[in-house]
Write an enzyme that holds these catalytic residues in place. Structure first.
Site, PDB file in Angstrom:
ATOM      1  N   TYR A 143      36.044 -24.308  69.681  1.00 17.90           N
ATOM      2  CA  TYR A 143      35.627 -23.707  70.943  1.00 17.90           C
ATOM      3  C   TYR A 143      36.829 -23.314  71.810  1.00 17.90           C
ATOM      4  O   TYR A 143      36.725 -22.435  72.655  1.00 17.90           O
ATOM      5  CB  TYR A 143      34.739 -24.675  71.741  1.00 17.90           C
ATOM      6  CG  TYR A 143      33.265 -24.553  71.444  1.00 17.90           C
ATOM      7  CD1 TYR A 143      32.763 -24.820  70.176  1.00 17.90           C
ATOM      8  CD2 TYR A 143      32.373 -24.181  72.443  1.00 17.90           C
ATOM      9  CE1 TYR A 143      31.411 -24.724  69.917  1.00 17.90           C
ATOM     10  CE2 TYR A 143      31.018 -24.086  72.192  1.00 17.90           C
ATOM     11  CZ  TYR A 143      30.532 -24.355  70.926  1.00 17.90           C
ATOM     12  OH  TYR A 143      29.202 -24.251  70.688  1.00 17.90           O
ATOM     13  N   LYS A 194      34.189 -32.299  57.835  1.00 10.78           N
ATOM     14  CA  LYS A 194      34.249 -31.690  56.505  1.00 10.78           C
ATOM     15  C   LYS A 194      35.637 -31.993  55.936  1.00 10.78           C
ATOM     16  O   LYS A 194      36.474 -31.090  55.756  1.00 10.78           O
ATOM     17  CB  LYS A 194      34.006 -30.175  56.589  1.00 10.78           C
ATOM     18  CG  LYS A 194      32.582 -29.788  56.940  1.00 10.78           C
ATOM     19  CD  LYS A 194      31.663 -29.658  55.746  1.00 10.78           C
ATOM     20  CE  LYS A 194      32.018 -28.495  54.858  1.00 10.78           C
ATOM     21  NZ  LYS A 194      31.148 -28.476  53.639  1.00 10.78           N
ATOM     22  N   ASP A 227      27.631 -31.171  56.463  1.00 13.37           N
ATOM     23  CA  ASP A 227      26.506 -30.497  55.793  1.00 13.37           C
ATOM     24  C   ASP A 227      25.538 -31.518  55.200  1.00 13.37           C
ATOM     25  O   ASP A 227      24.315 -31.365  55.291  1.00 13.37           O
ATOM     26  CB  ASP A 227      27.002 -29.488  54.739  1.00 13.37           C
ATOM     27  CG  ASP A 227      27.932 -30.096  53.704  1.00 13.37           C
ATOM     28  OD1 ASP A 227      28.486 -31.191  53.948  1.00 13.37           O
ATOM     29  OD2 ASP A 227      28.118 -29.479  52.633  1.00 13.37           O
ATOM     30  N   ASP A 251      27.389 -29.211  68.155  1.00 19.38           N
ATOM     31  CA  ASP A 251      26.504 -28.200  68.744  1.00 19.38           C
ATOM     32  C   ASP A 251      25.322 -27.948  67.810  1.00 19.38           C
ATOM     33  O   ASP A 251      24.162 -27.975  68.212  1.00 19.38           O
ATOM     34  CB  ASP A 251      27.305 -26.905  68.962  1.00 19.38           C
ATOM     35  CG  ASP A 251      26.469 -25.803  69.573  1.00 19.38           C
ATOM     36  OD1 ASP A 251      25.690 -26.105  70.508  1.00 19.38           O
ATOM     37  OD2 ASP A 251      26.575 -24.648  69.123  1.00 19.38           O
ATOM     38  N   ASP A 255      21.176 -29.523  67.999  1.00 22.02           N
ATOM     39  CA  ASP A 255      19.985 -28.663  68.040  1.00 22.02           C
ATOM     40  C   ASP A 255      19.017 -29.082  66.938  1.00 22.02           C
ATOM     41  O   ASP A 255      17.805 -29.143  67.136  1.00 22.02           O
ATOM     42  CB  ASP A 255      20.357 -27.182  67.828  1.00 22.02           C
ATOM     43  CG  ASP A 255      20.567 -26.444  69.153  1.00 22.02           C
ATOM     44  OD1 ASP A 255      21.035 -27.075  70.110  1.00 22.02           O
ATOM     45  OD2 ASP A 255      20.269 -25.231  69.216  1.00 22.02           O
TER      46      ASP A 255
HETATM   47  C1  IPM Z   1      25.226 -26.105  74.279  1.00 22.62           C
HETATM   48  C2  IPM Z   1      25.221 -24.612  74.361  1.00 22.62           C
HETATM   49  C3  IPM Z   1      26.619 -24.141  74.737  1.00 22.62           C
HETATM   50  C4  IPM Z   1      27.541 -24.494  73.595  1.00 22.62           C
HETATM   51  C5  IPM Z   1      26.761 -22.687  75.153  1.00 22.62           C
HETATM   52  C6  IPM Z   1      25.804 -22.283  76.232  1.00 22.62           C
HETATM   53  C7  IPM Z   1      28.180 -22.400  75.584  1.00 22.62           C
HETATM   54  O1  IPM Z   1      24.772 -24.051  73.173  1.00 22.62           O
HETATM   55  O2  IPM Z   1      25.515 -26.755  75.285  1.00 22.62           O
HETATM   56  O3  IPM Z   1      24.924 -26.648  73.218  1.00 22.62           O
HETATM   57  O4  IPM Z   1      27.650 -23.745  72.603  1.00 22.62           O
HETATM   58  O5  IPM Z   1      28.179 -25.542  73.681  1.00 22.62           O
HETATM   59 MN    MN Z   2      24.139 -25.521  71.678  1.00 21.32          MN
END
Ligand code: IPM
Ligand code: MN
Length: 372
Positions: A143, A194, A227, A251, A255
């Site tokens: 990032y 990884k 993975d 990240d 999710d």
């Molecule tokens: C998160 C979001 C952010 C990220 C974006 C909005 C920059 O997806 O907080 O997970 O990628 O970290």
């Molecule tokens: Mn995210």
């Protein structure tokens, strides 16, 4: 009267302002019924700041954030700003906050409420009782690594590049947070990278192992390729307790983990810095979900993730564990009573009541009234 609790509220874009409005009701309730008050400042972030100031976070807002005891953040981004210059994208506002506040440890719990076992796309027996904590490194890795950019290379081709970069201290400090937290939970840490293909992965595994040996050998530590972890999270998520991983893997995996719980609309997160001399940590609290532009402004958004982010703030920034418990219990009871925003209406919906953003917020406040 001054409360000595300085809070910066940044609702942001999309559904951010709507779900934040519901949290304001809870903040007001807490002030009235539990004498938990805040000195609140509010500012713009993301597309909203871009429209007004030409940048996704003003220097002024950045300064306020650095001075605050905690930042409560909504969400940023939306199609309106798709064509904004890359360096000014709404997301850069959030990334600037994370970087300049040095919020290196992002705590992302994924907990399944009993009432919502059927909302998960996985079988109930796989997710019932699930309670994991993903700790995502938040201020380094791909990032932020330099060099990054795009150019035309020697062959005349357009080329873009990002750099995955970690120092040993960056890895150690986030792993330390994971070990500390595990001690208060089931005492298990899984570190994911990884190491089979990346130098940063090799270093990550080495440093996690060294730190464990030096200071945390009472905690059970294991390692997995990221993975393989993505796969195991779907196969047997309850095997995990605390998971620690880098910025990008964190990240993605968070999710994925959030969907185990039924909806992205449920999960909060805390982003923490290192403790200063007085033990105070800079902190930002935000839902894991984004700005959901497709449903913004329609009163459909689920305010629970924002509400639980506020509860995490009470717990981690202000040592108000009892009040945090109360907010979390109110959310749980409201779900038990069958209240569902649209995102939660999947699977078996018998005995549920479809509600909008405000009704969900009101139900939570009403439940708090009952609990007090
Ligand atoms: C998160 C979001 C952010 C990220 C974006 C909005 C920059 O997806 O907080 O997970 O990628 O970290
Ligand atoms: Mn995210």
């Amino acid at each position: 009267m001054a409360s000595n609790r300085n809070l910066l509220v940044l609702p942001g874009d999309g559904i951010g302002p709507e779900v934040m409005n519901e949290v304001r009701k809870i903040i007001a309730w807490m002030g009235k019924k539990r004498a938990v008050g805040f000195d609140i400042k509010e500012d713009l972030v993301g597309g909203a700041a871009l429209d007004k100031h030409g940048v996704p976070l003003s220097d002024d807002a950045m300064k306020t954030a650095l001075e605050a005891d905690a930042v409560l953040f909504g969400s940023v981004g939306g199609p309106k700003w798709d064509t904004a210059d890359f360096s000014k994208k709404p997301e850069r506002g959030l990334l600037r906050l994370r970087k300049e506040m040095d919020l290196f440890a992002n705590l992302r719990p994924a907990k399944v409420f009993d009432a919502l076992v059927d909302a998960s796309s996985l079988k109930p027996e796989i997710v019932k009782g699930l309670d994991i904590m993903i700790i995502r490194e938040l201020t380094s890795g791909v990032y932020f690594g330099e060099p990054r950019g795009r150019h035309t290379n020697a062959k005349g081709e357009v080329e873009a590049f990002d750099t995955q970069r970690y120092t040993a201290p960056e890895i150690r400090r986030v792993c330390a947070v994971a070990f500390e937290l595990a001690r208060k939970r089931k005492n298990k840490v899984l570190s994911a990278e990884k190491a089979n293909v990346m130098y940063t992965g090799v270093l990550w595994r080495e440093e996690a192992t060294k730190l464990h040996k030096e200071s945390y050998s009472d905690v059970a530590l294991s390692h997995m390729y990221a993975d393989a972890l993505a796969m195991q999270l779907l196969r047997a998520p309850k095997e995990f307790d605390v998971i620690v991983t880098d910025n990008l893997f964190g990240d993605i995996l968070s999710d994925e983990a959030s969907m185990l719980t039924g909806s992205l609309g449920l999960l909060p997160s805390a982003s923490l810095g290192a403790p200063d001399a007085t033990g105070r940590r800079k902190a930002l609290y935000e839902p894991i979900h984004g700005s959901a532009p497709d449903i913004a402004g329609k009163g459909l958004a689920n305010p629970i993730a924002q509400t639980l982010s506020y509860a995490m703030m009470l717990r981690y920034s202000f040592d108000l564990g009892k009040d945090a418990d109360m907010v979390e219990l109110a959310v749980e009871n409201v779900l038990k009573a069958g209240y569902r925003t649209g995102d939660l209406l999947v699977g078996n919906t018998d005995g549920t009541k479809k509600v909008g953003t405000q009704e969900m917020g009101d139900a939570i406040v009403k439940e708090l009234d009952r609990l007090v």
